[in-house]
Write an enzyme that holds these catalytic residues in place. Structure first.
Site, PDB file in Angstrom:
ATOM      1  N   LEU A  31       0.814  -1.216   0.000  1.00  0.00           N
ATOM      2  CA  LEU A  31       0.000   0.000   0.000  1.00  0.00           C
ATOM      3  C   LEU A  31       0.846   1.264   0.000  1.00  0.00           C
ATOM      4  O   LEU A  31       1.887   1.337   0.652  1.00  0.00           O
ATOM      5  CB  LEU A  31      -0.926  -0.014   1.230  1.00  0.00           C
ATOM      6  CG  LEU A  31      -1.868  -1.225   1.306  1.00  0.00           C
ATOM      7  CD1 LEU A  31      -2.745  -1.138   2.554  1.00  0.00           C
ATOM      8  CD2 LEU A  31      -2.732  -1.348   0.066  1.00  0.00           C
ATOM      9  N   GLY A  34      -1.500   6.407  -2.716  1.00  0.00           N
ATOM     10  CA  GLY A  34      -2.592   6.297  -3.690  1.00  0.00           C
ATOM     11  C   GLY A  34      -3.709   5.428  -3.116  1.00  0.00           C
ATOM     12  O   GLY A  34      -4.893   5.773  -3.213  1.00  0.00           O
ATOM     13  N   HIS A  35      -3.334   4.281  -2.514  1.00  0.00           N
ATOM     14  CA  HIS A  35      -4.358   3.424  -1.905  1.00  0.00           C
ATOM     15  C   HIS A  35      -5.055   4.173  -0.766  1.00  0.00           C
ATOM     16  O   HIS A  35      -6.276   4.080  -0.599  1.00  0.00           O
ATOM     17  CB  HIS A  35      -3.728   2.151  -1.337  1.00  0.00           C
ATOM     18  CG  HIS A  35      -3.150   1.234  -2.367  1.00  0.00           C
ATOM     19  ND1 HIS A  35      -1.799   1.018  -2.510  1.00  0.00           N
ATOM     20  CD2 HIS A  35      -3.753   0.475  -3.321  1.00  0.00           C
ATOM     21  CE1 HIS A  35      -1.584   0.155  -3.485  1.00  0.00           C
ATOM     22  NE2 HIS A  35      -2.749  -0.178  -4.000  1.00  0.00           N
ATOM     23  N   LYS A 146      -5.988   5.201 -12.319  1.00  0.00           N
ATOM     24  CA  LYS A 146      -4.720   4.882 -12.986  1.00  0.00           C
ATOM     25  C   LYS A 146      -4.920   3.668 -13.891  1.00  0.00           C
ATOM     26  O   LYS A 146      -4.459   3.647 -15.025  1.00  0.00           O
ATOM     27  CB  LYS A 146      -3.606   4.613 -11.979  1.00  0.00           C
ATOM     28  CG  LYS A 146      -2.285   4.281 -12.672  1.00  0.00           C
ATOM     29  CD  LYS A 146      -1.176   4.052 -11.724  1.00  0.00           C
ATOM     30  CE  LYS A 146      -1.266   2.755 -10.996  1.00  0.00           C
ATOM     31  NZ  LYS A 146      -1.001   1.557 -11.839  1.00  0.00           N
ATOM     32  N   ASP A 147      -5.609   2.652 -13.369  1.00  0.00           N
ATOM     33  CA  ASP A 147      -5.962   1.483 -14.179  1.00  0.00           C
ATOM     34  C   ASP A 147      -7.314   1.794 -14.827  1.00  0.00           C
ATOM     35  O   ASP A 147      -8.345   1.230 -14.458  1.00  0.00           O
ATOM     36  CB  ASP A 147      -6.038   0.251 -13.288  1.00  0.00           C
ATOM     37  CG  ASP A 147      -4.708  -0.063 -12.643  1.00  0.00           C
ATOM     38  OD1 ASP A 147      -3.946  -0.839 -13.211  1.00  0.00           O
ATOM     39  OD2 ASP A 147      -4.419   0.517 -11.578  1.00  0.00           O
ATOM     40  N   GLN A 150      -9.236  -0.989 -16.518  1.00  0.00           N
ATOM     41  CA  GLN A 150      -9.749  -1.883 -15.463  1.00  0.00           C
ATOM     42  C   GLN A 150     -11.002  -1.287 -14.813  1.00  0.00           C
ATOM     43  O   GLN A 150     -11.974  -1.999 -14.545  1.00  0.00           O
ATOM     44  CB  GLN A 150      -8.660  -2.105 -14.405  1.00  0.00           C
ATOM     45  CG  GLN A 150      -9.167  -2.794 -13.145  1.00  0.00           C
ATOM     46  CD  GLN A 150      -8.077  -3.062 -12.143  1.00  0.00           C
ATOM     47  OE1 GLN A 150      -7.358  -4.052 -12.262  1.00  0.00           O
ATOM     48  NE2 GLN A 150      -7.917  -2.201 -11.144  1.00  0.00           N
ATOM     49  N   MET A 181       1.201   7.148  -8.711  1.00  0.00           N
ATOM     50  CA  MET A 181       1.625   6.226  -7.649  1.00  0.00           C
ATOM     51  C   MET A 181       1.231   4.802  -8.014  1.00  0.00           C
ATOM     52  O   MET A 181       0.118   4.567  -8.488  1.00  0.00           O
ATOM     53  CB  MET A 181       0.997   6.629  -6.324  1.00  0.00           C
ATOM     54  CG  MET A 181       1.588   7.896  -5.780  1.00  0.00           C
ATOM     55  SD  MET A 181       0.929   8.281  -4.157  1.00  0.00           S
ATOM     56  CE  MET A 181       1.668   9.913  -3.939  1.00  0.00           C
TER      57      MET A 181
HETATM   58  O1  PAF Z   1      -5.860  -2.839  -9.279  1.00  0.00           O
HETATM   59  C1  PAF Z   1      -5.541  -3.799  -8.544  1.00  0.00           C
HETATM   60  O2  PAF Z   1      -4.813  -3.651  -7.551  1.00  0.00           O
HETATM   61  C2  PAF Z   1      -6.046  -5.196  -8.888  1.00  0.00           C
HETATM   62  O3  PAF Z   1      -6.130  -5.387 -10.259  1.00  0.00           O
HETATM   63  C3  PAF Z   1      -7.368  -5.539  -8.189  1.00  0.00           C
HETATM   64  C4  PAF Z   1      -8.490  -4.630  -8.661  1.00  0.00           C
HETATM   65  C5  PAF Z   1      -7.218  -5.443  -6.684  1.00  0.00           C
HETATM   66  C6  PAF Z   1      -7.785  -6.987  -8.535  1.00  0.00           C
HETATM   67  O4  PAF Z   1      -6.819  -7.892  -8.126  1.00  0.00           O
END
Ligand code: PAF
Length: 275
Positions: A31, A34-35, A146-147, A150, A181
């Site tokens: 972590l 960003g988290h 960032k993703d 996703q 980050m």
């Molecule tokens: O973005 C991430 O950290 C991962 O792809 C996630 C969403 C936790 C799924 O494993």
């Protein structure tokens, strides 16, 4: 703060808290600020932070074994937030019991970009995110922009499965030089770290160029060439796409996003910007 390792424990701990509202922040640990910015975005009293390095989203040649893991450090980092956090840190066997045979594939936003370079990735993400959301049944789930691809895939997944969870995209947390980050930034040596700071700058330049010339393909090519020129070893893509669908666009008639993935040494970095 409480740490649980099984879905049954998670549900038991959440039962008395559910009425007050529950948010979830799915992570793979390691972590960083960003988290923590995702945790801070939660508007519910209880936040579930899952920590699980999901094997199914890594190809055999990728960094699953090397991916940083330090649960004790992550727990200390989360405890410092002072929030009512439940950490869900399942084992691989808890998430993928013997005989596990289900894989979710999401169409639409999965097409192209990351999928060209990581064909297995979104099926792994979709399967684990569906399991995490079904385990916690949160009111909201917060994912970093960032993703970006996703985020769109997870949003599609939640809508298509009718999950009772609102998916929220959180702004990208950045270092002082603009580097997004990421847990993978820890792989960079000092020289690579200096080069990495250019990713965001080059995307800004590509946006300026696209606005100036209106030629989106030229702006993408300029971005990719400039990333190589500043020291990236390879560029998977610099792409200007429709911000909602990630479809290729010919002109800036709708909200757009520039997305990029590039490698320095063995480290693959991604970033994106809205415009
Ligand atoms: O973005 C991430 O950290 C991962 O792809 C996630 C969403 C936790 C799924 O494993």
């Amino acid at each position: 703060m409480k740490t649980v390792h099984t879905i049954a424990e998670l549900r038991a701990v959440l039962a008395p808290k559910r009425a007050g509202g529950v948010a979830m922040v799915p992570t793979m640990g390691a972590l960083h600020d960003g988290h923590l910015s995702l945790v801070r975005m939660a508007e519910t009293p209880t936040v579930v932070v899952s920590i699980f390095v999901n094997p199914t989203q890594f190809a055999p040649h990728e960094d699953f074994d090397a991916y940083p893991r330090d649960l004790d450090r992550d727990l200390k980092t989360l405890a410092m937030t002072g929030a009512d956090i439940i950490v869900f840190a399942p084992s691989a066997r808890e998430m993928y019991p013997d005989g596990f045979a289900t894989t979710l594939t999401v169409g639409g936003p999965s097409a192209g970009l990351e999928t060209y370079f990581r064909p297995h990735f979104f099926a792994g993400v979709a399967t684990v995110v569906a399991k995490l959301l079904l385990a916690a049944l949160p009111d909201t789930a917060i994912f970093g922009q960032k993703d970006y691809q996703q985020l769109l895939v997870v949003t599609r997944l939640a809508a298509d499965l009718g999950l009772p969870t609102q998916i929220i995209g959180a702004p990208i947390a950045r270092e002082a030089d603009g580097l997004a980050m990421s847990s993978r930034n820890a792989y960079l040596d000092p020289h690579e770290r200096a080069v990495a700071g250019n990713l965001n700058k080059v995307l800004r330049e590509a946006i300026a160029r696209a606005r100036q010339t209106g030629d989106l393909r030229e702006a993408e090519a300029y971005g990719a060439a400039t990333l190589k020129a500043v020291g990236f070893d390879s560029v998977d893509y610099v792409a200007i796409r429709d911000a909602q669908t990630l479809a290729v666009i010919a002109a800036l008639a709708q909200p757009a996003r520039v997305l990029a993935a590039a490698k320095i040494g063995k480290t693959r970095l991604i970033d994106n910007l809205a415009f």
